[in-house]
Design a protein around this motif. Structure first.
Motif, PDB file in Angstrom:
ATOM      1  N   LYS A 121       0.858  -1.182   0.056  1.00  0.00           N
ATOM      2  CA  LYS A 121       0.195  -0.076   0.060  1.00  0.00           C
ATOM      3  C   LYS A 121       0.805   1.167   0.003  1.00  0.00           C
ATOM      4  CE  LYS A 121      -4.123  -2.204   0.591  1.00  0.00           C
ATOM      5  NZ  LYS A 121      -5.317  -2.028  -0.240  1.00  0.00           N
ATOM      6  N   LYS A 122       0.319   2.379  -0.572  1.00  0.00           N
ATOM      7  CA  LYS A 122       1.009   3.838  -0.547  1.00  0.00           C
ATOM      8  C   LYS A 122       0.025   4.794  -0.226  1.00  0.00           C
ATOM      9  CE  LYS A 122       0.124   4.620  -5.333  1.00  0.00           C
ATOM     10  NZ  LYS A 122       0.582   5.111  -6.613  1.00  0.00           N
ATOM     11  N   VAL A 123       0.447   5.698   0.470  1.00  0.00           N
ATOM     12  CA  VAL A 123      -0.286   6.913   0.908  1.00  0.00           C
ATOM     13  C   VAL A 123      -0.495   7.748  -0.457  1.00  0.00           C
ATOM     14  CG1 VAL A 123      -0.872   8.851   2.443  1.00  0.00           C
ATOM     15  CG2 VAL A 123       0.176   6.604   3.393  1.00  0.00           C
ATOM     16  N   ASP A 124      -1.846   7.921  -0.630  1.00  0.00           N
ATOM     17  CA  ASP A 124      -2.095   8.545  -2.195  1.00  0.00           C
ATOM     18  C   ASP A 124      -2.517   9.901  -1.701  1.00  0.00           C
ATOM     19  OD1 ASP A 124      -1.413   8.218  -4.735  1.00  0.00           O
ATOM     20  OD2 ASP A 124      -3.507   7.327  -5.099  1.00  0.00           O
ATOM     21  N   VAL A 125      -3.331  10.028  -0.652  1.00  0.00           N
ATOM     22  CA  VAL A 125      -4.063  11.197  -0.345  1.00  0.00           C
ATOM     23  C   VAL A 125      -3.960  11.718   1.089  1.00  0.00           C
ATOM     24  CG1 VAL A 125      -6.461  12.623  -0.280  1.00  0.00           C
ATOM     25  CG2 VAL A 125      -5.833  11.120  -2.452  1.00  0.00           C
ATOM     26  N   ILE A 126      -3.468  12.914   1.598  1.00  0.00           N
ATOM     27  CA  ILE A 126      -3.500  13.034   2.764  1.00  0.00           C
ATOM     28  C   ILE A 126      -4.405  14.373   3.133  1.00  0.00           C
ATOM     29  CG2 ILE A 126      -1.728  14.168   4.675  1.00  0.00           C
ATOM     30  CD1 ILE A 126       0.272  12.836   3.000  1.00  0.00           C
ATOM     31  N   GLN A 127      -5.032  14.151   4.349  1.00  0.00           N
ATOM     32  CA  GLN A 127      -5.937  15.532   4.812  1.00  0.00           C
ATOM     33  C   GLN A 127      -5.218  16.025   5.966  1.00  0.00           C
ATOM     34  OE1 GLN A 127      -9.979  14.244   4.986  1.00  0.00           O
ATOM     35  NE2 GLN A 127     -10.150  14.343   2.614  1.00  0.00           N
ATOM     36  N   ILE A 128      -4.806  17.212   6.086  1.00  0.00           N
ATOM     37  CA  ILE A 128      -4.306  17.858   7.504  1.00  0.00           C
ATOM     38  C   ILE A 128      -5.139  18.849   8.121  1.00  0.00           C
ATOM     39  CG2 ILE A 128      -2.307  19.021   8.215  1.00  0.00           C
ATOM     40  CD1 ILE A 128      -0.467  17.716   6.169  1.00  0.00           C
ATOM     41  N   TYR A 129      -5.438  18.615   9.191  1.00  0.00           N
ATOM     42  CA  TYR A 129      -6.301  19.653   9.941  1.00  0.00           C
ATOM     43  C   TYR A 129      -5.433  20.455  11.045  1.00  0.00           C
ATOM     44  CZ  TYR A 129     -10.152  16.904   7.693  1.00  0.00           C
ATOM     45  OH  TYR A 129     -11.008  16.245   6.758  1.00  0.00           O
ATOM     46  N   HIS A 130      -5.581  21.596  10.655  1.00  0.00           N
ATOM     47  CA  HIS A 130      -4.579  22.580  11.433  1.00  0.00           C
ATOM     48  C   HIS A 130      -5.061  24.156  11.418  1.00  0.00           C
ATOM     49  CE1 HIS A 130      -2.614  24.366   8.018  1.00  0.00           C
ATOM     50  NE2 HIS A 130      -3.120  23.556   7.394  1.00  0.00           N
ATOM     51  N   ASP A 131      -4.707  24.669  12.556  1.00  0.00           N
ATOM     52  CA  ASP A 131      -5.134  25.881  12.763  1.00  0.00           C
ATOM     53  C   ASP A 131      -6.376  26.621  12.122  1.00  0.00           C
ATOM     54  OD1 ASP A 131      -2.644  26.343  13.880  1.00  0.00           O
ATOM     55  OD2 ASP A 131      -1.851  26.591  11.850  1.00  0.00           O
ATOM     56  N   SER A 132      -7.574  25.826  12.559  1.00  0.00           N
ATOM     57  CA  SER A 132      -9.050  25.947  12.309  1.00  0.00           C
ATOM     58  C   SER A 132      -9.131  25.589  10.679  1.00  0.00           C
ATOM     59  CB  SER A 132      -9.507  27.392  12.806  1.00  0.00           C
ATOM     60  OG  SER A 132      -9.350  27.180  14.374  1.00  0.00           O
ATOM     61  N   THR A 133      -8.090  25.303   9.995  1.00  0.00           N
ATOM     62  CA  THR A 133      -8.312  24.977   8.606  1.00  0.00           C
ATOM     63  C   THR A 133      -7.873  23.758   8.100  1.00  0.00           C
ATOM     64  OG1 THR A 133      -7.845  26.038   6.330  1.00  0.00           O
ATOM     65  CG2 THR A 133      -6.167  26.188   7.814  1.00  0.00           C
ATOM     66  N   ALA A 134      -7.834  23.489   7.077  1.00  0.00           N
ATOM     67  CA  ALA A 134      -7.730  21.981   6.507  1.00  0.00           C
ATOM     68  C   ALA A 134      -7.085  22.089   5.244  1.00  0.00           C
ATOM     69  CB  ALA A 134      -8.713  20.892   6.555  1.00  0.00           C
ATOM     70  N   ASP A 135      -6.265  21.346   4.984  1.00  0.00           N
ATOM     71  CA  ASP A 135      -5.521  20.986   3.250  1.00  0.00           C
ATOM     72  C   ASP A 135      -5.616  19.634   2.978  1.00  0.00           C
ATOM     73  OD1 ASP A 135      -4.400  23.980   2.846  1.00  0.00           O
ATOM     74  OD2 ASP A 135      -4.149  23.498   4.870  1.00  0.00           O
ATOM     75  N   GLU A 136      -5.692  19.397   1.710  1.00  0.00           N
ATOM     76  CA  GLU A 136      -5.673  18.008   1.110  1.00  0.00           C
ATOM     77  C   GLU A 136      -4.304  17.979   0.181  1.00  0.00           C
ATOM     78  OE1 GLU A 136      -8.793  15.289  -0.284  1.00  0.00           O
ATOM     79  OE2 GLU A 136      -8.112  16.126  -2.287  1.00  0.00           O
ATOM     80  N   VAL A 137      -3.433  16.928   0.597  1.00  0.00           N
ATOM     81  CA  VAL A 137      -2.152  17.034  -0.145  1.00  0.00           C
ATOM     82  C   VAL A 137      -1.854  15.571  -1.011  1.00  0.00           C
ATOM     83  CG1 VAL A 137       0.568  17.061   0.440  1.00  0.00           C
ATOM     84  CG2 VAL A 137      -1.194  18.335   1.811  1.00  0.00           C
ATOM     85  N   THR A 138      -1.693  15.743  -2.231  1.00  0.00           N
ATOM     86  CA  THR A 138      -1.588  14.704  -3.016  1.00  0.00           C
ATOM     87  C   THR A 138      -0.210  14.917  -3.858  1.00  0.00           C
ATOM     88  OG1 THR A 138      -2.572  15.771  -5.092  1.00  0.00           O
ATOM     89  CG2 THR A 138      -3.813  14.703  -3.685  1.00  0.00           C
ATOM     90  N   TYR A 139       0.133  14.208  -4.787  1.00  0.00           N
ATOM     91  CA  TYR A 139       1.406  14.409  -5.545  1.00  0.00           C
ATOM     92  C   TYR A 139       1.395  15.829  -6.400  1.00  0.00           C
ATOM     93  CZ  TYR A 139      -0.925  12.813  -9.722  1.00  0.00           C
ATOM     94  OH  TYR A 139      -1.739  12.815 -10.907  1.00  0.00           O
ATOM     95  N   LYS A 140       0.254  16.203  -6.417  1.00  0.00           N
ATOM     96  CA  LYS A 140       0.212  17.513  -7.071  1.00  0.00           C
ATOM     97  C   LYS A 140       0.268  18.721  -6.413  1.00  0.00           C
ATOM     98  CE  LYS A 140      -3.193  15.696 -10.619  1.00  0.00           C
ATOM     99  NZ  LYS A 140      -4.432  15.983 -11.328  1.00  0.00           N
ATOM    100  N   GLY A 141       0.672  18.439  -5.260  1.00  0.00           N
ATOM    101  CA  GLY A 141       0.695  19.706  -4.119  1.00  0.00           C
ATOM    102  C   GLY A 141      -0.578  19.705  -3.135  1.00  0.00           C
ATOM    103  N   SER A 142      -0.744  20.769  -2.564  1.00  0.00           N
ATOM    104  CA  SER A 142      -1.529  20.881  -1.542  1.00  0.00           C
ATOM    105  C   SER A 142      -2.943  21.796  -1.805  1.00  0.00           C
ATOM    106  CB  SER A 142      -1.145  21.508  -0.081  1.00  0.00           C
ATOM    107  OG  SER A 142      -0.620  22.849  -0.299  1.00  0.00           O
ATOM    108  N   LYS A 143      -4.110  21.553  -1.366  1.00  0.00           N
ATOM    109  CA  LYS A 143      -5.024  22.659  -1.687  1.00  0.00           C
ATOM    110  C   LYS A 143      -6.124  22.394  -0.638  1.00  0.00           C
ATOM    111  CE  LYS A 143      -8.802  22.587  -4.984  1.00  0.00           C
ATOM    112  NZ  LYS A 143      -9.602  21.875  -6.233  1.00  0.00           N
ATOM    113  N   THR A 144      -6.608  23.775  -0.313  1.00  0.00           N
ATOM    114  CA  THR A 144      -7.645  23.793   0.851  1.00  0.00           C
ATOM    115  C   THR A 144      -8.767  23.106   0.540  1.00  0.00           C
ATOM    116  OG1 THR A 144      -6.570  25.964   1.399  1.00  0.00           O
ATOM    117  CG2 THR A 144      -8.812  25.440   2.442  1.00  0.00           C
ATOM    118  N   LEU A 145      -9.303  22.469   1.641  1.00  0.00           N
ATOM    119  CA  LEU A 145     -10.463  21.515   1.536  1.00  0.00           C
ATOM    120  C   LEU A 145     -11.642  22.464   1.544  1.00  0.00           C
ATOM    121  CD1 LEU A 145      -9.760  18.754   4.076  1.00  0.00           C
ATOM    122  CD2 LEU A 145     -10.253  18.550   1.576  1.00  0.00           C
TER     123      LEU A 145
END
Length: 299
Positions: A121-145
């Motif tokens: 298995k590999k981690v393909d999509v990451i969601q990070i919740y921090h400082d009252s906001t959240a971002d989704e990180v993929t191989y393309k970079g990060s984007k606000t949810l």
């Protein structure tokens, strides 16, 4: 793909057969009363505070309050109108609590198969919740949810059992009311409502025997439809991890409909997690490798 990952963020009948009136009365008398429990002449508020203290002790007391980090592995499934939508995904999760000396944060990595030729298995999509906001990180970079996902997460954190214990109960004007016994998944529970000075409320139902949380419920005003929505989370399958009772099955409901379920297979407490794990600019290894290769070619 974005919608798919964002989607991841019992009824039982009681039949009474024909029988004598005395049998029916005996059955009825065995059903827990919904009236507030009478406990040595305590008021509803005194009993409510006592039940919350018992819950904290059952969870681990100071050791539970002093949790710094939590790592989990498991599977998550999404539901639509209470029915599974066919998406079941493995995930790894990392959580940082305020006791760590850093702001609270959560990182969830969704796993996919590497390929049909390479097992694992590999981690393909990451969601990070921090400082009252959240971002989704993929191989393309990060984007606000999307805004609604961030608001939903922050609202649930505000009404979480952790926040009720560490923030609500210490705030001026708070009321803690015991509301009697209920049933949660066929278990007898003690129902307690914590009401803030601004009329926000969280209801927690505790196992009458173990005093561990079985269900947490709160309501909030839906600005679009001008009515109230209800968010419920249930906790089941407790395991003792490093001396802390930990629910391995968490189920979420929205207005009575099941919307998400998580099953943990492994939980680790207080193993330090690097701060950059909660930084959305900390890209997954595949993306870092691509950027490094790109820089080499440019030079």
């Amino acid at each position: 793909m974005m919608k798919r990952w964002c989607a991841l963020l019992l009824v039982f009948g009681i039949g009474i057969g024909a029988g004598s009136a005395s049998q029916a009365l005996a059955q009825a008398s065995s059903i827990p009363s919904a009236a507030p429990t009478q406990n040595s002449g305590m008021s509803q508020e005194e009993l409510g505070k006592k039940l919350m203290d018992e819950m904290l002790d059952a969870l681990g007391g100071p050791a539970w309050l002093d949790r710094k980090y939590m790592q989990v592995s498991g599977r998550t499934a999404a539901f639509f109108r209470g029915q599974p939508n066919g998406i079941v995904v493995e995930f790894n999760g990392w959580r940082r609590f305020p006791a760590s000396g850093h702001p609270a944060g959560e990182r969830i990595g969704f796993l996919t198969d590497k390929s049909m030729f390479f097992p694992g298995k590999k981690v393909d999509v990451i969601q990070i919740y921090h400082d009252s906001t959240a971002d989704e990180v993929t191989y393309k970079g990060s984007k606000t949810l999307p805004k609604e996902i961030i608001e939903d997460y922050n609202r649930r954190q505000k009404h979480s059992i952790e926040n009720v214990v560490t923030e609500w109960l210490k705030a001026p004007g708070v009321m803690v009311i015991a509301e009697g016994q209920t049933m949660v998944e066929r278990k007898i529970a003690e129902k307690v409502t914590v009401l803030s000075a601004n009329n926000d409320a969280v209801t927690i139902e505790l196992d009458a025997t173990s005093h561990l949380p079985l269900r947490r419920t709160f309501k909030w005003r839906n600005e679009q439809f001008k009515d109230f929505d209800e968010d419920t989370e249930t906790y089941d399958d407790y395991h003792l991890v490093d001396g802390l009772p930990t629910s391995y099955t968490l189920t979420r409901y929205r207005n009575g409909d099941m919307i998400n379920q998580r099953f943990y297979t492994k939980v680790i407490y207080n193993q330090e997690i690097p701060n950059d794990m909660f930084d959305p600019t900390h890209l997954p290894p595949p993306q870092k490798e691509k950027e490094e290769k790109k820089k080499k070619w440019q030079h």
